[in-house]
Scaffold this motif. Structure first.
Motif, PDB file in Angstrom:
ATOM      1  N   HIS A   1       0.827  -1.212   0.000  1.00 19.54           N
ATOM      2  CA  HIS A   1       0.000   0.000   0.000  1.00 19.54           C
ATOM      3  C   HIS A   1       0.860   1.260   0.000  1.00 19.54           C
TER       4      HIS A   1
ATOM      5  N   THR B   1       1.735   4.729  -0.437  1.00 19.64           N
ATOM      6  CA  THR B   1       0.708   5.772  -0.373  1.00 19.64           C
ATOM      7  C   THR B   1       1.266   7.153  -0.659  1.00 19.64           C
TER       8      THR B   1
ATOM      9  N   SER C   1      -7.416   1.003   7.093  1.00 19.97           N
ATOM     10  CA  SER C   1      -6.771   1.089   5.784  1.00 19.97           C
ATOM     11  C   SER C   1      -7.079   2.397   5.063  1.00 19.97           C
TER      12      SER C   1
ATOM     13  N   ASN D   1      -1.692   2.079  -2.990  1.00 21.96           N
ATOM     14  CA  ASN D   1      -2.867   2.273  -2.150  1.00 21.96           C
ATOM     15  C   ASN D   1      -4.041   2.762  -2.968  1.00 21.96           C
TER      16      ASN D   1
ATOM     17  N   HIS E   1      -6.407  -2.802  -5.073  1.00 20.14           N
ATOM     18  CA  HIS E   1      -5.970  -1.411  -4.912  1.00 20.14           C
ATOM     19  C   HIS E   1      -5.111  -0.942  -6.074  1.00 20.14           C
TER      20      HIS E   1
END
Length: 568
Positions: free
Chosen positions: A122, A124, A143, A183, A242
């Motif tokens: 993820h 980000t 999350s 993400n 994702h």
């Protein structure tokens, strides 16, 4: 969001009404043009959870309840501390073996394969105006927001350095990322992921260049040099929800795509209601990259907050599944494409197979079991799912592997058989194929060893026992790997070994990144512990296991000439 085990909690919290910045991203310069930057070394003592484990300290008596976003108060309120505890032995599992089987005198004779899985990193872009901060900054879904999003590239870099150190001790044949590298399906997020594994300079900042603590290498926005995965270890890639859906739950529409690259903060409704994706009830918020702790700004109900303008960045653009796959050809590590081929990438078909060792009858089948963008509208797009094309391809690869006498491993993002169809973490109820039909088909391949997956951020082992007691070789195992984002922030090692009887063992071991005291990765671990505490989530720890699998007589005879003797 669609891959977090706390999603049900978020739904109930949300429905109950709990209210809870130079585009400094990747530039495609040649390796020779990379400026010399300082790296982020890991600790010298590199071990697995067989030797020691990370244990969160309990909160002090009378600790004040704080919001997840109150990072500046973590230390003073006693949140986020941890220590090392004892190691965790492997649990010997005989679930899919005959009831009469005993492993009392069984020893491992030869190693067939050694690999690692890493998943749900993820990565980000914390300054993107199109994340979903609102859903988690004061509680709800972890999350959507936690303090770890300040350091996602640093944790990945520490994990890769840990892999390299373990490889020097015991050579690793390959690695595979099981999806959710990104993400929020953004180009800059994916580039940061690939560039960490390639060992490039990483500038984890977007919009305009920020320096919350003046100076180099002293805050989460500073540029650094990633170590890169050892070039002798090939790594492969699976796609996650994702990676091609907004926050893992919805296909990006035109509005989402505009908001990602623009300067206005995204507005959204309750995405778990039929029209929530198209409503504009709440500003999703953003993190202020100029501040020491990445303060949340512009989050709240429309009409109640005045969101700031965010510096725009074209590198935040949303990637389609085909665009996402194509980016893996822009790499300096091995192999080019990391499993994908250009023809399939052009049409967004994210399935392929490979044989990790020329001298070993083992085949890895990488399967895209995420939903399609054109699936019928549902609550979220985080279900496991196969359409007719992907199922036919899977059957073809399994048939071929069985016919050629190869042990087979399926690698996919989403696990199977862990929740009822329609559940937020279960099978897509609108899929053309039922989950029961898929599992029944898998049970017809005696050489299928293992399904490896991520998605749920858990370390779980599931036994799929043979439906025919007279043919125990039709059983197979499923092993899930936890996320590098939330606690326990781990990856997994797998050893496939031939035993001295008619079985093989899958020895699977969790690994904590070897973080160095005071490093950004160590800070991320502290923030991950604090996130678990502020969201009041149950513990989610390691699970090491030795999983036994019965072989057919044909494979018993064939495998006798393969493997590295463990006595050497």
């Amino acid at each position: 969001m669609g891959s977090c085990h706390a999603s049900k909690k978020f739904r109930s919290v949300f429905l109950a009404g709990l209210l809870l910045f130079t585009a400094a991203g990747y530039s495609q310069s040649d390796a020779g043009q990379q400026r010399a930057l300082k790296g982020c070394p890991i600790a010298a003592d590199v071990v697995t959870t067989r030797e020691r484990t990370v244990v969160a300290d309990p909160l002090p008596s009378g600790a004040k309840k704080i919001y997840p976003c109150e990072i500046s108060r973590y230390e003073s309120c006693g949140y986020g501390t941890w220590h090392y505890g004892p190691g965790l032995e492997s649990v010997k599992r005989l679930d899919i073996m005959p009831e009469s089987y005993s492993n009392a005198d069984v020893t491992s004779a030869a190693r067939l394969l050694h690999f690692f899985t890493i998943t749900d990193i993820h990565i980000t872009d914390k300054e993107s105006p199109a994340q979903a901060i609102y859903y988690g900054y004061k509680g709800g879904i972890i999350s959507a927001y936690s303090g770890v999003i300040l350091y996602t590239t640093h944790v990945l870099d520490a994990a890769i350095q840990t892999v390299n150190a373990l490889h020097r001790k015991n050579p690793i044949d390959f690695g595979i990322s099981l999806g959710d590298n990104c993400n929020n399906t953004q180009y800059n997020e994916l580039r940061w992921f690939i560039d960490v594994l390639d060992g490039r300079n990483i500038n984890p900042d977007s919009g305009v260049k920020d320096d919350p603590i003046p100076g180099a290498h002293n805050d989460y926005q500073d540029e650094y040099k990633a170590a890169g995965l050892d070039r002798s270890i090939p790594w492969y890639q699976a796609i996650g929800n994702h990676d091609h859906f907004w926050m893992g739950v919805k296909p990006p529409n035109d509005y989402i795509r505009r908001m990602m690259i623009g300067g206005d903060i995204l507005k959204m409704g309750n995405i778990f209601t039929p029209d929530g994706y198209n409503r504009r009830d709440f500003y999703m918020g953003d993190l202020d990259g100029r501040t020491r702790y990445g303060d949340v700004v512009g989050a709240g109900a429309a009409g109640e907050v005045t969101p700031p303008k965010i510096p725009a960045d074209p590198d935040r653009r949303s990637l389609s599944s085909g665009e996402w796959m194509s980016e893996f050809f822009n790499t300096e590590s091995n192999p080019k494409g990391h499993g994908f081929n250009k023809a399939d990438a052009a049409r967004g078909f994210a399935c392929y197979a490979f044989e990790p060792k020329r001298d070993m009858p083992v085949k890895v089948i990488v399967l895209d079991d995420t939903q399609r963008n054109d699936d019928p509208e549902g609550d979220i797009y985080g279900h496991s799912s196969l359409d007719k094309e992907r199922f036919a391809w899977l059957v073809k690869e399994l048939d071929k592997g069985q016919r050629e006498g190869k042990l087979m491993i399926i690698a996919a993002h989403i696990p199977i058989g862990i929740a009822p169809a329609g559940d937020e973490l279960g099978w897509n109820p609108n899929a053309s194929l039922s989950e029961a039909s898929l599992i029944a088909k898998l049970h017809s391949y005696p050489n299928l060893l293992l399904w490896v997956a991520g998605h749920r951020h858990l370390n779980t082992v599931t036994a799929f026992k043979s439906p025919d007691p007279a043919r125990p070789e039709l059983g197979f195992w499923q092993v899930e790997t936890s996320s590098l984002r939330e606690i326990p922030q781990q990856f997994r090692l797998f050893e496939i070994v031939r035993n001295n009887d008619n079985t093989v063992s899958i020895i699977t071991t969790n690994v904590d990144p070897a973080v160095k005291n005071g490093s950004f990765a160590a800070k991320s671990r502290s923030y991950a512990v604090a996130a678990q505490q502020t969201f009041n989530l149950p513990p989610s720890g390691s699970y090491n296991a030795q999983l036994f699998k019965q072989l057919t007589p044909e494979m018993q005879a064939k495998l006798q000439r393969f493997g590295t003797p463990l006595s050497q």
